[in-house]
Design a protein around this motif. Structure first.
Motif, PDB file in Angstrom:
ATOM      1  N   ASN A  61       0.843  -1.193   0.000  1.00  8.98           N
ATOM      2  CA  ASN A  61       0.000   0.000   0.000  1.00  8.98           C
ATOM      3  C   ASN A  61       0.884   1.252   0.000  1.00  8.98           C
ATOM      4  O   ASN A  61       1.550   1.540   0.990  1.00  8.98           O
ATOM      5  CB  ASN A  61      -0.893  -0.041   1.259  1.00  8.98           C
ATOM      6  CG  ASN A  61      -1.827   1.148   1.362  1.00  8.98           C
ATOM      7  OD1 ASN A  61      -1.615   2.165   0.706  1.00  8.98           O
ATOM      8  ND2 ASN A  61      -2.840   1.019   2.190  1.00  8.98           N
ATOM      9  N   PRO A  62       0.919   2.003  -1.111  1.00  9.22           N
ATOM     10  CA  PRO A  62       1.832   3.151  -1.172  1.00  9.22           C
ATOM     11  C   PRO A  62       1.483   4.230  -0.146  1.00  9.22           C
ATOM     12  O   PRO A  62       2.339   5.039   0.202  1.00  9.22           O
ATOM     13  CB  PRO A  62       1.673   3.685  -2.589  1.00  9.22           C
ATOM     14  CG  PRO A  62       0.842   2.700  -3.328  1.00  9.22           C
ATOM     15  CD  PRO A  62       0.093   1.885  -2.333  1.00  9.22           C
ATOM     16  N   LEU A 105       3.792   4.562   2.820  1.00  9.91           N
ATOM     17  CA  LEU A 105       5.045   5.330   2.727  1.00  9.91           C
ATOM     18  C   LEU A 105       4.847   6.707   3.363  1.00  9.91           C
ATOM     19  O   LEU A 105       5.745   7.240   4.018  1.00  9.91           O
ATOM     20  CB  LEU A 105       5.456   5.491   1.259  1.00  9.91           C
ATOM     21  CG  LEU A 105       5.845   4.213   0.514  1.00  9.91           C
ATOM     22  CD1 LEU A 105       5.936   4.488  -0.975  1.00  9.91           C
ATOM     23  CD2 LEU A 105       7.171   3.674   1.034  1.00  9.91           C
ATOM     24  N   PHE A 106       3.654   7.271   3.158  1.00  8.07           N
ATOM     25  CA  PHE A 106       3.341   8.585   3.737  1.00  8.07           C
ATOM     26  C   PHE A 106       3.166   8.462   5.254  1.00  8.07           C
ATOM     27  O   PHE A 106       3.536   9.353   5.994  1.00  8.07           O
ATOM     28  CB  PHE A 106       2.082   9.163   3.093  1.00  8.07           C
ATOM     29  CG  PHE A 106       2.278   9.577   1.660  1.00  8.07           C
ATOM     30  CD1 PHE A 106       2.488  10.906   1.331  1.00  8.07           C
ATOM     31  CD2 PHE A 106       2.267   8.640   0.644  1.00  8.07           C
ATOM     32  CE1 PHE A 106       2.678  11.293   0.016  1.00  8.07           C
ATOM     33  CE2 PHE A 106       2.460   9.019  -0.677  1.00  8.07           C
ATOM     34  CZ  PHE A 106       2.660  10.348  -0.991  1.00  8.07           C
ATOM     35  N   ARG A 136       3.356  17.505   0.773  1.00  8.23           N
ATOM     36  CA  ARG A 136       3.680  16.159   1.216  1.00  8.23           C
ATOM     37  C   ARG A 136       3.654  16.045   2.745  1.00  8.23           C
ATOM     38  O   ARG A 136       3.169  15.074   3.293  1.00  8.23           O
ATOM     39  CB  ARG A 136       5.062  15.763   0.675  1.00  8.23           C
ATOM     40  CG  ARG A 136       5.315  14.293   0.870  1.00  8.23           C
ATOM     41  CD  ARG A 136       6.627  13.794   0.308  1.00  8.23           C
ATOM     42  NE  ARG A 136       6.796  12.416   0.734  1.00  8.23           N
ATOM     43  CZ  ARG A 136       6.445  11.362   0.006  1.00  8.23           C
ATOM     44  NH1 ARG A 136       5.932  11.523  -1.182  1.00  8.23           N
ATOM     45  NH2 ARG A 136       6.610  10.137   0.473  1.00  8.23           N
ATOM     46  N   TYR A 165      -4.549   7.103  -1.182  1.00  8.86           N
ATOM     47  CA  TYR A 165      -3.661   7.028  -2.338  1.00  8.86           C
ATOM     48  C   TYR A 165      -4.488   6.721  -3.564  1.00  8.86           C
ATOM     49  O   TYR A 165      -5.086   5.659  -3.667  1.00  8.86           O
ATOM     50  CB  TYR A 165      -2.611   5.927  -2.130  1.00  8.86           C
ATOM     51  CG  TYR A 165      -1.470   6.003  -3.121  1.00  8.86           C
ATOM     52  CD1 TYR A 165      -0.326   6.747  -2.847  1.00  8.86           C
ATOM     53  CD2 TYR A 165      -1.540   5.349  -4.347  1.00  8.86           C
ATOM     54  CE1 TYR A 165       0.715   6.831  -3.756  1.00  8.86           C
ATOM     55  CE2 TYR A 165      -0.503   5.429  -5.263  1.00  8.86           C
ATOM     56  CZ  TYR A 165       0.624   6.175  -4.960  1.00  8.86           C
ATOM     57  OH  TYR A 165       1.654   6.264  -5.856  1.00  8.86           O
ATOM     58  N   GLN A 207      -1.266   9.256  -8.507  1.00  7.11           N
ATOM     59  CA  GLN A 207       0.053   8.717  -8.187  1.00  7.11           C
ATOM     60  C   GLN A 207       0.605   9.325  -6.908  1.00  7.11           C
ATOM     61  O   GLN A 207       1.820   9.436  -6.726  1.00  7.11           O
ATOM     62  CB  GLN A 207       1.049   8.951  -9.325  1.00  7.11           C
ATOM     63  CG  GLN A 207       0.548   8.369 -10.615  1.00  7.11           C
ATOM     64  CD  GLN A 207       1.594   7.617 -11.387  1.00  7.11           C
ATOM     65  OE1 GLN A 207       2.785   7.709 -11.139  1.00  7.11           O
ATOM     66  NE2 GLN A 207       1.141   6.823 -12.313  1.00  7.11           N
ATOM     67  N   ALA A 215      11.501   7.035   2.487  1.00  2.47           N
ATOM     68  CA  ALA A 215      10.838   5.890   3.114  1.00  2.47           C
ATOM     69  C   ALA A 215      10.784   4.713   2.155  1.00  2.47           C
ATOM     70  O   ALA A 215      10.569   4.883   0.963  1.00  2.47           O
ATOM     71  CB  ALA A 215       9.428   6.282   3.522  1.00  2.47           C
ATOM     72  N   ALA A 216      11.004   3.527   2.687  1.00  2.00           N
ATOM     73  CA  ALA A 216      10.877   2.304   1.886  1.00  2.00           C
ATOM     74  C   ALA A 216      10.211   1.245   2.736  1.00  2.00           C
ATOM     75  O   ALA A 216      10.398   1.203   3.955  1.00  2.00           O
ATOM     76  CB  ALA A 216      12.242   1.835   1.415  1.00  2.00           C
ATOM     77  N   LEU A 217       9.404   0.422   2.105  1.00  2.00           N
ATOM     78  CA  LEU A 217       8.762  -0.693   2.797  1.00  2.00           C
ATOM     79  C   LEU A 217       9.319  -1.984   2.205  1.00  2.00           C
ATOM     80  O   LEU A 217       9.229  -2.211   1.008  1.00  2.00           O
ATOM     81  CB  LEU A 217       7.245  -0.644   2.598  1.00  2.00           C
ATOM     82  CG  LEU A 217       6.512   0.436   3.386  1.00  2.00           C
ATOM     83  CD1 LEU A 217       5.132   0.657   2.810  1.00  2.00           C
ATOM     84  CD2 LEU A 217       6.413   0.041   4.848  1.00  2.00           C
ATOM     85  N   LEU A 225       8.873  -1.580  -1.759  1.00  2.61           N
ATOM     86  CA  LEU A 225       8.102  -0.416  -2.207  1.00  2.61           C
ATOM     87  C   LEU A 225       8.875   0.805  -1.726  1.00  2.61           C
ATOM     88  O   LEU A 225       9.269   0.861  -0.566  1.00  2.61           O
ATOM     89  CB  LEU A 225       6.713  -0.451  -1.562  1.00  2.61           C
ATOM     90  CG  LEU A 225       5.735   0.666  -1.873  1.00  2.61           C
ATOM     91  CD1 LEU A 225       5.240   0.545  -3.310  1.00  2.61           C
ATOM     92  CD2 LEU A 225       4.544   0.592  -0.935  1.00  2.61           C
ATOM     93  N   THR A 226       9.128   1.745  -2.617  1.00  2.66           N
ATOM     94  CA  THR A 226       9.873   2.925  -2.185  1.00  2.66           C
ATOM     95  C   THR A 226       9.195   4.199  -2.677  1.00  2.66           C
ATOM     96  O   THR A 226       8.481   4.180  -3.669  1.00  2.66           O
ATOM     97  CB  THR A 226      11.340   2.859  -2.662  1.00  2.66           C
ATOM     98  OG1 THR A 226      12.067   3.903  -2.036  1.00  2.66           O
ATOM     99  CG2 THR A 226      11.458   3.023  -4.168  1.00  2.66           C
ATOM    100  N   SER A 227       9.422   5.295  -1.961  1.00  3.81           N
ATOM    101  CA  SER A 227       8.844   6.595  -2.339  1.00  3.81           C
ATOM    102  C   SER A 227       9.659   7.210  -3.453  1.00  3.81           C
ATOM    103  O   SER A 227      10.865   7.410  -3.273  1.00  3.81           O
ATOM    104  CB  SER A 227       8.977   7.593  -1.201  1.00  3.81           C
ATOM    105  OG  SER A 227       8.182   7.364  -0.175  1.00  3.81           O
ATOM    106  N   ALA A 229       5.269   3.738 -12.844  1.00  2.00           N
ATOM    107  CA  ALA A 229       4.491   4.639 -11.992  1.00  2.00           C
ATOM    108  C   ALA A 229       5.290   5.116 -10.786  1.00  2.00           C
ATOM    109  O   ALA A 229       6.308   4.522 -10.423  1.00  2.00           O
ATOM    110  CB  ALA A 229       3.226   3.935 -11.516  1.00  2.00           C
ATOM    111  N   ALA A 230       4.783   6.177 -10.156  1.00  2.00           N
ATOM    112  CA  ALA A 230       5.389   6.709  -8.933  1.00  2.00           C
ATOM    113  C   ALA A 230       5.405   5.630  -7.854  1.00  2.00           C
ATOM    114  O   ALA A 230       4.573   4.723  -7.868  1.00  2.00           O
ATOM    115  CB  ALA A 230       4.596   7.918  -8.456  1.00  2.00           C
ATOM    116  N   ASN A 231       6.329   5.747  -6.918  1.00  2.00           N
ATOM    117  CA  ASN A 231       6.463   4.809  -5.800  1.00  2.00           C
ATOM    118  C   ASN A 231       6.585   3.361  -6.283  1.00  2.00           C
ATOM    119  O   ASN A 231       5.709   2.528  -6.036  1.00  2.00           O
ATOM    120  CB  ASN A 231       5.281   4.940  -4.829  1.00  2.00           C
ATOM    121  CG  ASN A 231       5.087   6.374  -4.387  1.00  2.00           C
ATOM    122  OD1 ASN A 231       6.055   7.055  -4.043  1.00  2.00           O
ATOM    123  ND2 ASN A 231       3.863   6.852  -4.423  1.00  2.00           N
TER     124      ASN A 231
END
Lengths: 259, 105
Positions: free
Chosen positions: A50-51, A54-55, A127, A203, A208, B2-4, B22-24, B67-69
């Protein structure tokens, strides 16, 4: 006699669509999640894909970072967000006594920055403000929405409801025309949802990035060719408040993923 | 940034394990223009590497259409206990690292 009967029938026929239109019964309410495909659902369900998470991670770092001339971090007053912020987002927008009007979570963060941290406000949709509000709202994941319960908010919920029901823009559509009367149908191939704001900030794959409910409302207004209200406008806050009170009792999903 | 990272904490020797990352990153394509016509310069991640106890086991090149992230998932065989190191390299000197440990029994 027949003449009057015809008039009564005509009047009934004319008002029938108005009678059919209306609010969704509580047990028929559905999160936008249930309108999504299996891939997007899987993306939201797994925190490592789930992006939005990251936030949340960025927000967690900002929570303990000192800011402003008061040299204070959020954590210096509020402590551990996991306990102090649990359920908070579920009751926002909330009434602010000093301003005598409701404020959104993003506005609350900036009020805190101004009053307690003596820091510059974070711009809408930046952000940092999204990260902080996602981090705070994430603590309420699974908590039932209770926004709008405060009796002082009653006139503002009513204002939001009126805006929701009011036709606007060149397409002359009100929110209710799609989201109460025509959900589950499709608009240009995309499902029309019930507009239940359970997962904000969320998100969106189209954006994006993470975005607030205000951004979503503004895109809808542009979609019906209306002039969108500015970020933070009292009308947007009232709409947000009405939508949250309309979703009363539904669980928070922040950060949600939507197509 | 941040990265997961998702690496199983434990695995049996010889198991095939899935690694998810997954990274920003904004992944700005370099094909978009601002309202006044100026080109938005490209800013993307160009390369991703994963090392398992120092040995490179996976590498990917990334392009503007991603795509982003960016989310990447791949498989490897759990051979020994140790560390996975991840590195993302991109435009404008971008570099980001992360790591995760695994215990192999």
């Amino acid at each position: 006699m027949n003449f009057w009967r015809a008039i009564v029938l005509a009047a009934l026929a004319a008002t029938a669509p108005a009678l059919l239109a209306g609010e969704i019964p509580p047990d028929a309410r559905r999160s936008g999640y249930s309108f999504m495909g299996p891939d997007t659902r899987a993306m939201q369900d797994d925190d490592s894909s789930n992006p939005g998470m990251l936030f949340v991670l960025d927000g967690e770092a900002l929570w303990t970072k000192k800011a402003g001339s008061a040299h204070k971090a959020c954590a210096d007053c509020h402590g551990d967000a996991r306990s102090s912020m649990k359920g908070i987002a579920a009751r926002y927008p909330a009434f602010d006594k000093a301003l005598a009007r409701p404020v959104t979570l993003d506005q609350r963060i900036n009020l805190c920055r101004a009053n307690h941290q003596q820091a510059a406000p974070l711009p809408y949709e930046s952000r940092d403000v999204l990260a902080l509000s996602a981090f705070v709202a994430h603590q309420s994941r699974g908590v039932a929405i209770t926004a709008g319960d405060d009796p002082q908010l009653k006139p503002f919920v009513e204002q939001g409801r009126n805006l929701f029901m009011q036709r606007e823009g060149q397409l002359n559509l009100a929110c209710t025309n799609c989201h109460d009367d025509n959900f589950e149908k499709r608009l240009a191939g995309s499902p029309i949802t019930q507009a239940q704001p359970t997962g904000y900030p969320l998100y969106r794959l189209e954006w994006q990035t993470l975005g607030s409910l205000e951004r979503r409302l503004r895109s809808c207004m542009t979609g019906v060719r209306a002039q969108a209200y500015d970020y933070g406008a009292p009308e947007l806050v009232a709409l947000e408040l009405y939508l949250m009170s309309r979703a009363r009792g539904m669980p928070m999903e922040t950060p949600a993923v939507r197509p | 940034m941040a990265a997961l990272i998702n690496v199983p904490a434990k695995a049996k020797r010889g198991d095939i394990i899935e690694i998810r990352t997954l990274t920003s990153h904004i992944m700005e394509t370099g094909f978009r223009h601002t309202v006044d016509g100026a080109l938005v310069p490209r800013d993307i991640i160009t390369s991703f590497t994963c090392r398992y106890n120092g040995t490179e086991i996976f590498r990917a090149d990334l392009f503007p259409a991603i795509a982003a992230n960016p989310y990447l998932s791949f498989f490897t065989v759990a051979r020994e206990s140790g560390k996975f190191e991840f590195e993302w390299i991109g435009d404008n000197g971008y570099s980001s690292t992360a790591s995760a440990s695994i215990t192999v029994e």
